[in-house]
Design a protein around this motif. Structure first.
Motif, PDB file in Angstrom:
ATOM      1  N   GLU A  74       9.497  -3.062   9.439  1.00  0.00           N
ATOM      2  CA  GLU A  74       8.257  -2.508   9.966  1.00  0.00           C
ATOM      3  C   GLU A  74       8.273  -2.390  11.479  1.00  0.00           C
ATOM      4  O   GLU A  74       7.516  -1.620  12.051  1.00  0.00           O
ATOM      5  N   ALA A  83      -6.084  -8.761   9.359  1.00  0.00           N
ATOM      6  CA  ALA A  83      -5.392  -8.952   8.080  1.00  0.00           C
ATOM      7  C   ALA A  83      -3.930  -8.517   8.147  1.00  0.00           C
ATOM      8  O   ALA A  83      -3.185  -8.718   7.179  1.00  0.00           O
ATOM      9  N   GLY A  84      -3.519  -7.925   9.259  1.00  0.00           N
ATOM     10  CA  GLY A  84      -2.124  -7.554   9.427  1.00  0.00           C
ATOM     11  C   GLY A  84      -1.803  -6.089   9.226  1.00  0.00           C
ATOM     12  O   GLY A  84      -0.632  -5.700   9.250  1.00  0.00           O
ATOM     13  N   ALA A 102      -4.151 -10.627  -1.344  1.00  0.00           N
ATOM     14  CA  ALA A 102      -2.920 -11.378  -1.619  1.00  0.00           C
ATOM     15  C   ALA A 102      -1.741 -10.442  -1.891  1.00  0.00           C
ATOM     16  O   ALA A 102      -0.595 -10.763  -1.568  1.00  0.00           O
ATOM     17  N   TRP A 103      -2.018  -9.277  -2.450  1.00  0.00           N
ATOM     18  CA  TRP A 103      -0.947  -8.320  -2.751  1.00  0.00           C
ATOM     19  C   TRP A 103      -0.190  -7.901  -1.491  1.00  0.00           C
ATOM     20  O   TRP A 103       1.006  -7.603  -1.560  1.00  0.00           O
ATOM     21  N   LEU A 104      -0.867  -7.868  -0.348  1.00  0.00           N
ATOM     22  CA  LEU A 104      -0.265  -7.303   0.859  1.00  0.00           C
ATOM     23  C   LEU A 104       0.952  -8.103   1.293  1.00  0.00           C
ATOM     24  O   LEU A 104       2.013  -7.536   1.591  1.00  0.00           O
ATOM     25  N   ALA A 105       0.834  -9.423   1.306  1.00  0.00           N
ATOM     26  CA  ALA A 105       1.970 -10.252   1.698  1.00  0.00           C
ATOM     27  C   ALA A 105       3.124 -10.103   0.722  1.00  0.00           C
ATOM     28  O   ALA A 105       4.291 -10.012   1.117  1.00  0.00           O
ATOM     29  N   SER A 106       2.821 -10.040  -0.563  1.00  0.00           N
ATOM     30  CA  SER A 106       3.895  -9.935  -1.559  1.00  0.00           C
ATOM     31  C   SER A 106       4.601  -8.587  -1.472  1.00  0.00           C
ATOM     32  O   SER A 106       5.818  -8.496  -1.675  1.00  0.00           O
ATOM     33  N   HIS A 107       3.878  -7.529  -1.140  1.00  0.00           N
ATOM     34  CA  HIS A 107       4.510  -6.220  -1.025  1.00  0.00           C
ATOM     35  C   HIS A 107       5.319  -6.106   0.259  1.00  0.00           C
ATOM     36  O   HIS A 107       6.367  -5.452   0.267  1.00  0.00           O
ATOM     37  N   ARG A 108       4.862  -6.733   1.329  1.00  0.00           N
ATOM     38  CA  ARG A 108       5.707  -6.796   2.519  1.00  0.00           C
ATOM     39  C   ARG A 108       7.022  -7.511   2.196  1.00  0.00           C
ATOM     40  O   ARG A 108       8.094  -7.091   2.629  1.00  0.00           O
ATOM     41  N   GLN A 109       6.913  -8.590   1.445  1.00  0.00           N
ATOM     42  CA  GLN A 109       8.119  -9.319   1.060  1.00  0.00           C
ATOM     43  C   GLN A 109       9.022  -8.449   0.189  1.00  0.00           C
ATOM     44  O   GLN A 109      10.240  -8.442   0.347  1.00  0.00           O
TER      45      GLN A 109
END
Length: 281
Positions: free
Chosen positions: A10, A40-41, A265-272
């Motif tokens: 990113e 939220a990032g 919560a989905w946002l962090a997992s999708h970044r990962q």
């Protein structure tokens, strides 16, 4: 030589996730939505119809937040009457031209570099060929005006299951329209939910036409809620974007199942998940 999977960093090519403020943080005043998204990032925000906010105010808020404004729609007619743009509508050319100039001026003021021209709802008494001829002529003129301002002009195909009788209802038709318009600053705003809702394979479309895509919208299907709440294979979608060397924002245009904050919560997992492409390179 950098492998394509490395483009998901990113901090380099991929610009990150954009919060669609028509859907996310909708319980907050407009200014507060920007700062909630930043906290939220998210890297950017977008809203198709921000015109009730003076451009000078929104420009100040965008600057203060440090976010980018990813894309907006040109003024699209009378929403109370169900209008969804004018680009394909004979007899509305002067009004469409005015919307182009107004939308471009607003976009420039807030630092937004992409504008979406909505095509409109098909009138029942006008031949398809006449609608297409009107659309191509209007979009050529709009693209030229956008180019003079340093902007990209977007086409978003929206299927009949989402907007009945919308003129630009098919993603493949949008590809063909770009070929007819013949302007290299006309690109796709591709919505993964709309394509899936139409019964089609979004990842396959990206693999075939990723080079035409300037901006992506995501939401899960069914329900149009948070990614991960439905059946869309986002790993396949991201992999297709990665192969296409997509460099734009991923716009989050979904309906929160609860509050926006509760569903993030989905946002962090999708970044990962995006980061895992780099590990496999």
């Amino acid at each position: 030589m950098m492998r394509t999977t490395e483009r998901w960093n990113e901090g380099t090519s991929l610009q990150g996730f954009s919060a669609h403020l028509g859907y996310l943080y909708a319980d907050k005043p407009f200014r507060e939505r920007l700062f909630a998204a930043r906290d939220a990032g998210f890297r950017a925000v977008e809203h198709p119809n921000p015109y009730s906010v003076p451009a000078a105010d929104l420009a100040a808020w965008v600057g203060e937040s440090g976010l980018s404004y990813a894309q907006l729609a040109l003024p699209s007619g009378d929403a109370a009457r169900g209008e969804k743009g004018m680009a394909a509508l004979p007899g509305r050319t002067d009004e469409f031209r005015e919307s182009v100039h107004a939308g471009i001026a607003y976009a420039r003021r807030i630092g937004c570099l992409a504008v979406h021209a909505m095509a409109g709802i098909r009138p029942g008494d006008v031949a398809e060929a006449k609608l297409m001829a009107t659309y191509v002529a209007n979009m050529r003129e709009a693209a030229d005006a956008a180019r003079s301002a340093g902007l990209t002009l977007l086409i978003e195909p929206i299927g009949a299951a989402t907007i009945a009788d919308y003129f630009m209802s098919d993603a493949q038709a949008a590809v063909e329209a770009i070929g007819l318009i013949q302007r290299d600053n006309v690109r796709l705003l591709f919505d993964v939910f709309h394509e899936t809702n139409a019964g089609k394979d979004a990842a396959a479309f990206i693999r075939a036409h990723g080079g035409l895509i300037h901006h992506i919208h995501i939401a899960d299907h069914p329900g149009r809620h948070e990614p991960g709440s439905g059946r869309i294979d986002f790993t396949a979608v991201y992999d297709a974007l990665n192969v296409a060397e997509y460099r734009g924002f991923i716009g989050c245009e979904y309906i929160p199942a609860g509050s926006t904050e509760e569903g993030l919560a989905w946002l962090a997992s999708h970044r990962q998940r995006l980061g895992e492409f780099r590990k496999r390179s």
